[in-house]
Design a protein around this motif. Structure first.
Motif, PDB file in Angstrom:
ATOM      1  N   SER A 201       0.869  -1.173   0.000  1.00 52.47           N
ATOM      2  CA  SER A 201       0.000   0.000   0.000  1.00 52.47           C
ATOM      3  C   SER A 201       0.908   1.225   0.000  1.00 52.47           C
TER       4      SER A 201
ATOM      5  N   ASN B 100       1.648   5.604  -1.128  1.00 53.67           N
ATOM      6  CA  ASN B 100       1.164   6.947  -1.448  1.00 53.67           C
ATOM      7  C   ASN B 100       1.468   7.200  -2.934  1.00 53.67           C
TER       8      ASN B 100
ATOM      9  N   ALA C 135       3.075  10.699  -3.957  1.00 52.48           N
ATOM     10  CA  ALA C 135       4.511  10.757  -3.648  1.00 52.48           C
ATOM     11  C   ALA C 135       5.295   9.868  -4.614  1.00 52.48           C
TER      12      ALA C 135
ATOM     13  N   VAL D  63      -9.027   8.305   0.281  1.00 53.61           N
ATOM     14  CA  VAL D  63      -7.883   7.513  -0.172  1.00 53.61           C
ATOM     15  C   VAL D  63      -7.668   7.815  -1.650  1.00 53.61           C
TER      16      VAL D  63
ATOM     17  N   ARG E  57      -2.429   2.494  -5.901  1.00 55.81           N
ATOM     18  CA  ARG E  57      -2.075   2.405  -4.481  1.00 55.81           C
ATOM     19  C   ARG E  57      -1.592   1.018  -4.073  1.00 55.81           C
TER      20      ARG E  57
ATOM     21  N   GLN F 265       9.722   5.046  -1.548  1.00 63.24           N
ATOM     22  CA  GLN F 265       8.501   5.212  -0.757  1.00 63.24           C
ATOM     23  C   GLN F 265       8.339   4.098   0.268  1.00 63.24           C
TER      24      GLN F 265
ATOM     25  N   ALA G 105       8.087   4.365   4.492  1.00 64.67           N
ATOM     26  CA  ALA G 105       6.731   4.059   5.000  1.00 64.67           C
ATOM     27  C   ALA G 105       6.786   3.563   6.437  1.00 64.67           C
TER      28      ALA G 105
END
Length: 227
Positions: A118, A120, A123, A178, A198, A223, A227
């Motif tokens: 999962s 972002n 980003a 979301v 996502r 990312q 996280a």
């Protein structure tokens, strides 16, 4: 477009040993399923999982007579297993990959741990642009679980011929939501379209520049590391 999906995979053995074990489960003439190894390196493996499916297809001609044809299909799932990063990359994978995952788990004596991603996506898209040193823009964005009122949610698609991030931010305005998917357009010499989701999925134009996929991978790894 080509579709790539990443899963978190923790491999309990080295890539060389994994390749050796997959070769003992090779797809050969007469096999119902097995692996085809395309490339082996110290830090990754590129391979395919092949399933042979046989069935009888029955059709009825204009006079009511039934004709039966025996058919054979080969379903393939191309993948890249790596010691670093998310660990498992699926390329144009079919909906059902459980058989392949099960065989990979068997090859690791069931020590393989796999979990979904999962991320972002905004980003992620910004990271791709930075790594490519390309100024693109998000011209389409899908918002899910947008809370309009207690117990009331909406799914919204925002799109334009220009960047939609500013308008989307004003739309959600602090509400629970979301961002499920974005479409990133890269102009000029890198003219291509990336659709980032996502769940760690990307769709890339077939004629995208050669550095597009490595940049998507690198931005994804960034990312996941924060996280």
């Amino acid at each position: 477009m080509k579709r790539y999906r990443w899963l978190n995979a923790k491999w309990p053995i080295s890539m060389r040993l994994l390749a050796k074990r997959l070769k003992t489960k090779s797809f050969e003439e007469g096999s119902t399923e097995g692996f085809v190894i395309d490339r082996v390196r110290d830090d990754y493996i590129e391979a395919r999982f092949v399933e042979r499916v046989e069935y009888d297809d029955t059709v009825t001609d204009p006079f009511g007579k039934e004709l039966s044809f025996h058919r054979v299909e080969y379903k393939q799932c191309e993948f890249r297993a790596s010691a670093e990063g998310p660990g498992l990359e699926l390329i144009d994978a079919p909906r059902a990959v459980q058989a392949m995952i099960s065989r990979l788990a068997e090859a690791t004596d069931f020590g393989l741990a796999i979990s979904p991603i999962s991320i972002n996506v905004v980003a992620w898209a910004k990271g791709v642009q930075r790594i490519l040193n390309a100024d693109g823009f998000v011209d389409s964005l899908q918002i899910g679980s947008l809370e309009l009122a207690p117990g009331v949610e909406a799914k919204i698609l925002v799109r334009s011929s220009k960047d939609v991030l500013g308008a989307s931010n004003r739309l959600v305005d602090g509400k629970k939501h979301v961002i499920e998917k974005v479409q990133l357009k890269l102009p000029a010499a890198r003219k291509t379209v990336l659709v980032l989701a996502r769940n760690g999925t990307v769709r890339i134009d077939a004629d995208a520049p050669d550095d597009a996929l490595p940049s998507v991978r690198a931005a994804l790894l960034e990312q996941l590391s924060v996280a």
